[in-house]
Design an enzyme around this catalytic site. Structure first.
Site, PDB file in Angstrom:
ATOM      1  N   HIS A 118      77.914 -19.035  55.261  1.00 45.02           N
ATOM      2  CA  HIS A 118      76.950 -18.240  56.007  1.00 45.02           C
ATOM      3  C   HIS A 118      76.238 -19.134  56.995  1.00 45.02           C
ATOM      4  O   HIS A 118      75.968 -20.293  56.690  1.00 45.02           O
ATOM      5  CB  HIS A 118      75.929 -17.596  55.056  1.00 45.02           C
TER       6      HIS A 118
ATOM      7  N   ASP B 145      79.361 -10.302  50.985  1.00 46.12           N
ATOM      8  CA  ASP B 145      80.628  -9.584  51.159  1.00 46.12           C
ATOM      9  C   ASP B 145      81.663  -9.935  50.114  1.00 46.12           C
ATOM     10  O   ASP B 145      82.649  -9.229  49.940  1.00 46.12           O
ATOM     11  CB  ASP B 145      81.204  -9.883  52.550  1.00 46.12           C
TER      12      ASP B 145
HETATM   13  N1  CMC Z   1      86.351 -21.065  54.401  1.00 45.97           N
HETATM   14  C1  CMC Z   1      86.700 -22.341  54.673  1.00 45.97           C
HETATM   15  N2  CMC Z   1      85.990 -23.158  55.464  1.00 45.97           N
HETATM   16  C2  CMC Z   1      84.865 -22.665  56.015  1.00 45.97           C
HETATM   17  C3  CMC Z   1      84.442 -21.341  55.788  1.00 45.97           C
HETATM   18  C4  CMC Z   1      85.223 -20.537  54.938  1.00 45.97           C
HETATM   19  N3  CMC Z   1      84.858 -19.270  54.689  1.00 45.97           N
HETATM   20  N4  CMC Z   1      83.293 -21.125  56.472  1.00 45.97           N
HETATM   21  C5  CMC Z   1      83.002 -22.249  57.115  1.00 45.97           C
HETATM   22  N5  CMC Z   1      83.955 -23.193  56.843  1.00 45.97           N
HETATM   23  C6  CMC Z   1      83.967 -24.578  57.324  1.00 45.97           C
HETATM   24  C7  CMC Z   1      84.387 -24.622  58.805  1.00 45.97           C
HETATM   25  O1  CMC Z   1      85.780 -24.826  58.924  1.00 45.97           O
HETATM   26  C8  CMC Z   1      83.589 -25.796  59.301  1.00 45.97           C
HETATM   27  O2  CMC Z   1      84.253 -26.973  58.929  1.00 45.97           O
HETATM   28  P1  CMC Z   1      84.156 -28.290  59.889  1.00 45.97           P
HETATM   29  O3  CMC Z   1      82.722 -28.653  59.963  1.00 45.97           O
HETATM   30  O4  CMC Z   1      84.996 -29.293  59.164  1.00 45.97           O
HETATM   31  O5  CMC Z   1      84.735 -27.864  61.208  1.00 45.97           O
HETATM   32  C9  CMC Z   1      82.272 -25.747  58.515  1.00 45.97           C
HETATM   33  O6  CMC Z   1      82.602 -25.046  57.291  1.00 45.97           O
HETATM   34  C10 CMC Z   1      81.155 -24.983  59.237  1.00 45.97           C
HETATM   35  O7  CMC Z   1      81.671 -23.714  59.634  1.00 45.97           O
HETATM   36  P2  CMC Z   1      81.197 -22.951  60.930  1.00 45.97           P
HETATM   37  O8  CMC Z   1      82.217 -21.916  61.290  1.00 45.97           O
HETATM   38  O9  CMC Z   1      80.831 -23.953  61.988  1.00 45.97           O
HETATM   39  O10 CMC Z   1      79.875 -22.278  60.402  1.00 45.97           O
HETATM   40  P3  CMC Z   1      79.144 -21.065  61.064  1.00 45.97           P
HETATM   41  O11 CMC Z   1      77.737 -21.126  60.596  1.00 45.97           O
HETATM   42  O12 CMC Z   1      79.378 -21.016  62.517  1.00 45.97           O
HETATM   43  O13 CMC Z   1      79.913 -19.798  60.437  1.00 45.97           O
HETATM   44  C11 CMC Z   1      80.529 -17.947  59.110  1.00 45.97           C
HETATM   45  C12 CMC Z   1      79.423 -18.965  59.448  1.00 45.97           C
HETATM   46  C13 CMC Z   1      79.939 -16.888  58.176  1.00 45.97           C
HETATM   47  C14 CMC Z   1      81.020 -17.236  60.380  1.00 45.97           C
HETATM   48  C15 CMC Z   1      81.693 -18.696  58.427  1.00 45.97           C
HETATM   49  O14 CMC Z   1      81.262 -19.359  57.244  1.00 45.97           O
HETATM   50  C16 CMC Z   1      82.888 -17.786  58.107  1.00 45.97           C
HETATM   51  O15 CMC Z   1      83.726 -17.547  58.987  1.00 45.97           O
HETATM   52  N6  CMC Z   1      82.958 -17.218  56.849  1.00 45.97           N
HETATM   53  C17 CMC Z   1      83.974 -16.281  56.494  1.00 45.97           C
HETATM   54  C18 CMC Z   1      83.601 -14.907  57.048  1.00 45.97           C
HETATM   55  C19 CMC Z   1      82.478 -14.266  56.269  1.00 45.97           C
HETATM   56  O16 CMC Z   1      82.492 -14.237  55.035  1.00 45.97           O
HETATM   57  N7  CMC Z   1      81.510 -13.698  57.009  1.00 45.97           N
HETATM   58  C20 CMC Z   1      80.417 -12.950  56.409  1.00 45.97           C
HETATM   59  C21 CMC Z   1      79.087 -13.515  56.703  1.00 45.97           C
HETATM   60  S1  CMC Z   1      77.838 -12.746  55.672  1.00 45.97           S
HETATM   61  C22 CMC Z   1      77.682 -11.164  56.249  1.00 45.97           C
HETATM   62  C23 CMC Z   1      76.973 -11.049  57.537  1.00 45.97           C
HETATM   63  O17 CMC Z   1      75.830 -11.541  57.628  1.00 45.97           O
HETATM   64  O18 CMC Z   1      77.543 -10.457  58.456  1.00 45.97           O
END
Ligand code: CMC
Length: 429
Positions: free
Chosen positions: A306, A363
């Protein structure tokens, strides 16, 4: 942490940047005059360090796993309140008295029917249209049906539009579902509470009586409370940005629904359940965890991670408990739940997930519960949109009344070609 004063020096020119403090949470550095005084912009793609507004609605402490609506912890609201009470709290800032609650419930209930011509609007969709596509269109179309509540300068019209959307979202969502399965629409029944009424509109058929299971209704009501708001997330920021131009509230909420649809936001519950189905059995979990960790593999564990919660998503904890309650009531032994439990266990012990502070989000469990309640995956994000409508409306209304409100207009770091002269097509080649 306390920040009392801040400044920046650009080309030897020192500019004082005021620091503003909220009631709780991090302070902000007000950079509103930075460009005017120095000619430079700040750069923050994804708004990871940027507060876009003042708000008194929702507070999140991502490190401590705290979520408050108007100061009340989400755990207390979900355990002790109901969704319309939360909606009232969102809109008016305080919990209602019994008389206020009865009046609010009555007013929302009297707006649940949609204009009958909306039925014809539905007929234009392909039978297999995704219900989110239908929702984006139908909520936007409400502005074509309810002209008497689109004047945003009129407080009374703003309130009627707000009540209409809270009331009509379940009706439209149920219609989108019924349309997709070829069943007749079921009209709202005003002696039922908000969530029972929605369940009935989804699962009743005109040829027989339908009894709403109170455990299902309570579980879904809790899911709605958990999803009601989440401060300045992507869809809420979209609603505010759309509203900042003076667009009518129905159009703004339609914009929010469009944004919510994406798999990184509201679409994650659908994606998480599909992922659990793909994993299939607990012995496949390790393979998928390895895929999620592989930098060369685009696969991510859906329902994990998140932007704000870096400890635990408090909503996930409540959701996990609700999932177990529903499955117990239904006497279901769900393989997907076993996969989920195993996945959560392995991921939480894994160095990659610990180091990156990746925990299950709401989720991760909501999909299993919604499936058990009888909803197809395509409806999951629709239910999220239904609940989030209260938060969107409260945030939109707060923005409209904010004296500092301006049209949202971010700037950019331009990296395209410098100015050049047009070349006639005959001379290009
Ligand atoms: N599985 C594997 N690796 C992950 C995941 C995951 N679900 N989420 C983040 N990472 C890794 C990502 O690869 C990155 O690694 P590195 O620093 O080595 O490049 C690091 O963690 C940080 O990720 P980010 O994408 O820069 O983080 P963010 O804050 O931009 O993204 C997120 C947050 C929710 C979009 C992301 O964690 C994700 O895509 N999760 C899966 C989708 C999901 O479950 N979304 C629902 C969010 S909760 C409901 C809502 O509020 O809408």
């Amino acid at each position: 942490m306390s920040v009392s004063a801040s400044s920046i020096t650009v080309d030897d020119k020192r500019v004082e940047l005021p620091v503003k403090s909220g009631s709780i949470g991090p302070s902000v550095v007000d950079i509103g005059k930075l460009h005017g005084q120095t000619g430079i912009f700040t750069f923050d793609p994804g708004f990871t360090s940027t507060a876009s507004c003042e708000s008194a609605i929702t507070y999140i402490d991502g490190d401590k796993g705290v979520l408050l609506y108007r100061g009340y912890p989400i755990e207390q609201l979900a355990e002790q309140g109901d969704f319309l009470e939360t909606a009232y709290l969102m809109l008016f800032g305080e919990l209602p008295t019994p008389a206020q609650k009865a009046d609010f419930d009555y007013r929302v209930t009297r707006h649940t029917m949609v204009h009958d011509q909306m039925n014809r609007f539905f007929q234009g969709f392909r039978r297999d249209a995704h219900p989110m596509a239908i929702m984006v269109a139908c909520v936007g179309a409400l502005s074509a049906f309810y002209h008497d509540s689109t004047d945003i300068s009129d407080e009374n019209q703003r309130m009627i539009a707000s009540l209409r959307m809270i009331a009509k979202m379940p009706t439209l969502a149920a219609m989108a579902y019924k349309y997709s399965i070829g069943q007749p629409f079921v009209y709202p029944k005003n002696d039922l509470d908000y969530t029972s009424n929605f369940l009935r509109m989804c699962f009743a058929v005109p040829c027989e009586e339908f009894q709403v299971n109170p455990t299902y209704a309570r579980a879904l009501d809790k899911i709605f409370i958990l999803h009601a708001d989440h401060e300045q997330n992507a869809s809420t920021s979209t609603v505010r940005l759309a509203g900042s131009s003076g667009a009518n509230p129905f159009a703004c909420i339609a914009a929010g629904i469009a944004c919510l649809w994406g798999p990184a936001h509201g679409g994650a519950n659908e994606a998480a359940l599909k992922m659990l189905m793909e994993i299939g059995t607990p012995d496949n979990v390790a393979k998928y965890v390895a895929k999620a960790k592989d930098k060369n593999d685009p696969f991510r564990l859906m329902g994990f991670g998140h932007r704000v919660y870096k400890n635990y998503d408090p909503r996930a904890r409540i959701m996990q408990k609700t999932t177990h309650e529903v499955l117990k009531e239904l006497n279901i032994k769900d393989d997907l739940l076993e996969v989920a439990v195993q996945l959560e266990k392995i991921a939480l012990e894994d160095e990659y997930f610990i180091e990156k502070k990746l925990y299950p989000n709401i989720d991760f469990y909501s999909g299993i519960t919604l499936k058990a309640l009888g909803f197809p995956t395509s409806m999951f994000t629709v239910l999220f949109a239904l609940a989030r409508t209260t938060g969107w409306i409260a945030q939109w209304a707060e923005m409209i009344q904010d004296p500092a409100q301006k049209i949202g207009r971010p700037r950019q770091l331009y990296v395209g070609p410098e100015q050049r002269d047009y070349v006639n097509i005959a001379q290009r080649g």
